[in-house]
Design an enzyme around this catalytic site. Structure first.
Site, PDB file in Angstrom:
ATOM      1  N   ASP A 112       0.971  -1.243   0.035  1.00 20.54           N
ATOM      2  CA  ASP A 112      -0.005  -0.065   0.008  1.00 20.54           C
ATOM      3  C   ASP A 112       0.744   1.164   0.176  1.00 20.54           C
ATOM      4  OD1 ASP A 112      -2.693   0.987   0.489  1.00 20.54           O
ATOM      5  OD2 ASP A 112      -1.581   2.055   2.476  1.00 20.54           O
TER       6      ASP A 112
ATOM      7  N   GLU B 160       1.622  -0.413  -5.202  1.00 20.59           N
ATOM      8  CA  GLU B 160       0.683   0.697  -5.384  1.00 20.59           C
ATOM      9  C   GLU B 160       1.679   1.947  -5.407  1.00 20.59           C
ATOM     10  OE1 GLU B 160      -3.236   2.557  -3.751  1.00 20.59           O
ATOM     11  OE2 GLU B 160      -1.989   2.230  -2.426  1.00 20.59           O
TER      12      GLU B 160
END
Length: 595
Positions: free
Chosen positions: A206, A242
């Site tokens: 993330d 990401e």
């Protein structure tokens, strides 16, 4: 610390908060893995299915109620909500006990291992979504739960000239200090634990750009990358980034090192805009269909570096993408101020649920268009859980706090949901059976090794190869893409050249049907196997078309044809009728100039 006025974070709060502090539990580390073996599927052959452990099975009637939503299958509290996504880590070595069927005594560890073992037995790998960019301790107002109380300066990035405050590249109030050796060690120990002890097969990081920031800018030469690349365990698994954060210069799509794959935000945005009908996207959509070579080929990567997605947990579902022009996050209790306003969505003529069958039919077709594009593009497709059955979040594009029917998958399907599911199954099977849709190398778009064979060709509706000016023409929304099955420049384990069928993909994002002159020499025959105008998508009895026959591509639709008769090299020729017309015009023009 007290929460209130601007300086109250400097005052000690002596109230007992032990009831709300996460507890560490010593567990029995033994577990019978039996003959567990990682599937080790090559990344270019992988289909990623993004799913929330709880939401996926919470409403599933086929699972005993006690174990639904488990591994075996303060602001938010004030609003009657909870952090459903769980993107606020505090213990990097513990599965969340909320997803355990018993929730006590470290049972979640045993249940997690059982889940992994069972998935491996079914040939399914486990990629864990991990959050190392920040923790749940928030900004300077707290709470203090763990790292802040141990050594605030080491674990967090503080504002240099005012260390009372935190540098925030994540939008959560704090940023983990990966420049410090102990913080970096914590991350690495945690990653190795999940691989060696819990047997996971990879990670999705993330806001991964945050982890690559050194003094300020994102750097490919950061210590975080270096230490992972040299690690004998972590360098061998699937690493997915990401590739952005909310800080300055944080959008880094295409810039992660060679071992990394990336969530391709450019793919998501381009494909959404194309099927919405935006102009000037012919060249852009061509790049995305072919694995985004403009982003990855220049630095030695391959198509599998691109994790292609149209939707994810963060944003609209696929059904909502074609049903709403505007977000509807009222249930989050923030006056619809949260969530992204730029969704590149189109409601097809009505906002939200409607009884207008024309609108609903178009929405279903658009979903099929998106799924065809996703699974037949080069790169690695990622499907958001529930999109294959039309899951809706009622227009909510930020359902992080909705641990309820808004986020949970609905397993009671109507006819349309069942039909979309079957369509998705057939698409995945088609991709699996034909290596032309999952090449481990980029297309070259040119003659291979001196032959007349091109691995990919682009045709306009006139049945001839597209020319340079057409790629830059704003109104072009119709493309023909021929993938040559006899030019796959890869070999199998026995060094045999991998061969496949030749396919012709036709995409029409225009609001009207388009007549497309099918390419190929006179003896060529094309077999229509998929047409998204049809509710079932795939044809039970494929229809045969001759080269130079005019095939009508429906408005806003995707068609797939396979070469049925004729040599593959002959299929790559322009439409023979169109060629005759061009030669005739050319001859007449030449004749008029003769004395």
């Amino acid at each position: 610390y007290k929460v209130g006025g601007p300086k109250e974070d400097l005052e000690r709060d002596y109230r007992d908060d032990a009831f709300g502090i996460p507890k560490a539990v010593v567990i029995d580390p033994t577990f019978d893995w039996r003959n567990d073996r990682a599937p080790e599927r090559p990344l270019h052959e992988t289909v990623v299915y993004e799913v929330h452990v709880r939401g996926f099975s919470k409403r599933c009637p086929h699972i005993p109620e006690k174990i639904r939503g488990t591994y075996n299958d303060k602001i938010l509290v004030d609003r009657g909500l909870r952090n459903y996504w769980g993107y606020n880590s505090i213990g990097y070595f513990a599965p969340d006990c909320r997803y355990s069927s018993s929730g006590v005594g470290g049972a979640q560890v045993q249940e997690f291992k059982t889940m992994v073992r069972n998935l491996h037995g079914a040939g399914i790998e486990v990629i864990l979504d991990v959050v190392y960019n920040h923790t749940a301790e928030g900004n300077h107002m707290g709470p203090t739960l763990s790292f802040r109380g141990i050594e605030n300066y080491n674990y967090y990035r503080l504002v240099p000239d005012n260390p009372r405050y935190y540098v925030d590249y994540t939008g959560t109030g704090n940023t983990l200090n990966v420049m410090h050796a102990r913080s970096l060690q914590l991350i690495m120990d945690s990653l190795r634990y999940w691989v060696t002890e819990m047997h996971v097969d990879g990670f999705r990081f993330d806001l991964a750009a945050t982890l690559a920031r050194e003094l300020h800018a994102v750097s490919k030469l950061s210590a975080f990358f270096d230490i992972i690349h040299q690690d004998p365990v972590l360098s061998q698994i699937k690493l997915i980034a990401e590739p952005w954060d909310v800080g300055e210069g944080g959008y880094q799509v295409g810039n992660f090192p060679v071992l990394w794959a990336e969530w391709n935000g450019r793919y998501r945005d381009s494909v959404r805009r194309y099927w919405k009908g935006d102009e000037g996207l012919a060249g852009e959509i061509a790049y995305r269909l072919t694995g985004s070579p403009d982003l990855y080929q220049w630095n030695g990567k391959r198509p599998q570096a691109s994790i292609n997605f149209v939707t994810s947990h963060d944003g609209y579902t696929l059904a909502d993408l074609v049903s709403y022009n505007d977000k509807h996050n009222e249930a989050n209790g923030e006056n619809n101020q949260d969530g992204d306003n730029n969704n590149r969505s189109w409601n097809c003529g009505a906002e939200g649920p409607t009884k207008d069958e024309k609108v609903n039919a178009l929405r279903r077709r658009q979903q099929r268009n998106f799924l065809c594009t996703l699974f037949l593009s080069q790169g690695v497709p990622m499907l958001c859980g529930g999109d294959e059955c039309g899951r809706t979040q009622q227009g909510n594009n930020n359902a992080y706090c909705q641990d309820n029917e808004i986020s949970w998958t609905n397993w009671e399907w109507d006819k349309n949901a069942e039909q979309l599911h079957q369509f998705s199954v057939k698409l995945i099977r088609l991709r699996h059976e034909h290596p032309i849709f999952r090449r481990p190398k980029f297309f070259q778009g040119r003659k291979i090794r001196g032959s007349e064979i091109k691995d990919i060709m682009w045709f306009n509706p006139g049945g001839i190869e597209m020319e340079d000016e057409e790629w830059n023409t704003a109104f072009v929304r119709t493309l023909g893409v021929m993938l040559s099955g006899d030019t796959i420049d890869v070999r199998d384990f026995y060094c045999r050249t991998i061969q496949d069928d030749t396919f012709l993909m036709l995409l029409n994002a225009h609001y009207e049907p388009v007549e497309f002159l099918l390419p190929g020499k006179e003896e060529v025959r094309w077999e229509l196997i998929l047409n998204t105008v049809l509710e079932e998508g795939f044809l039970e009895d494929p229809k045969i078309f001759a080269s130079s026959e005019e095939y009508e591509i429906g408005d806003r639709s995707f068609s797939l044809l396979r070469l049925r008769v004729g040599e593959k090299s002959h299929a790559r020729a322009a439409s023979w009728k169109k060629r005759e017309q061009q030669l005739g015009i050319s001859g007449a023009a030449m004749g008029s100039k003769q004395p």
